[in-house]
Write a protein that holds these residues in place. Structure first.
Motif: not given
Length: 100
Positions: A46-47, A54-59
């Protein structure tokens, strides 16, 4: 002699009963440990997935920002080209054919 054998066999039965009880507790403890390990693995998954999200959202945000910059640059270049074409005598006749 019969009494000794019966008390001896009931002693063995009692010991065997305790052995089974202890074995049962060890099995339960082992299951709980396995469940705990499985729970830890799931928590870690899950983590990891949260970090990936989070990485995809930032990308996505970075790509949106880059897209907006490129749109803005494109508008500036389009305006610049239109101004050049309108000031040139060569293109004055065909200014309506340039795509916007």
């Amino acid at each position: 002699v019969v009494a000794t054998q019966s008390s001896g066999s009931s002693g063995i039965n009692a010991e065997y009963g305790r052995f089974q009880t202890i074995q049962h507790y060890f099995k339960r403890i082992n299951l709980r440990m396995e469940e705990g390990e499985e729970k830890e693995k799931l928590i870690q998954e899950v983590l990891d997935l949260q970090n990936t999200l989070d990485d995809l959202a930032q990308r996505v945000d970075a790509v949106k920002e880059q897209n907006n910059k490129l749109k803005s640059e494109n508008q500036v270049l389009t305006q610049y080209i239109e101004n050049l074409m309108s000031s040139s005598t060569i293109f004055q006749q065909n200014t309506n054919t340039f795509p916007k």
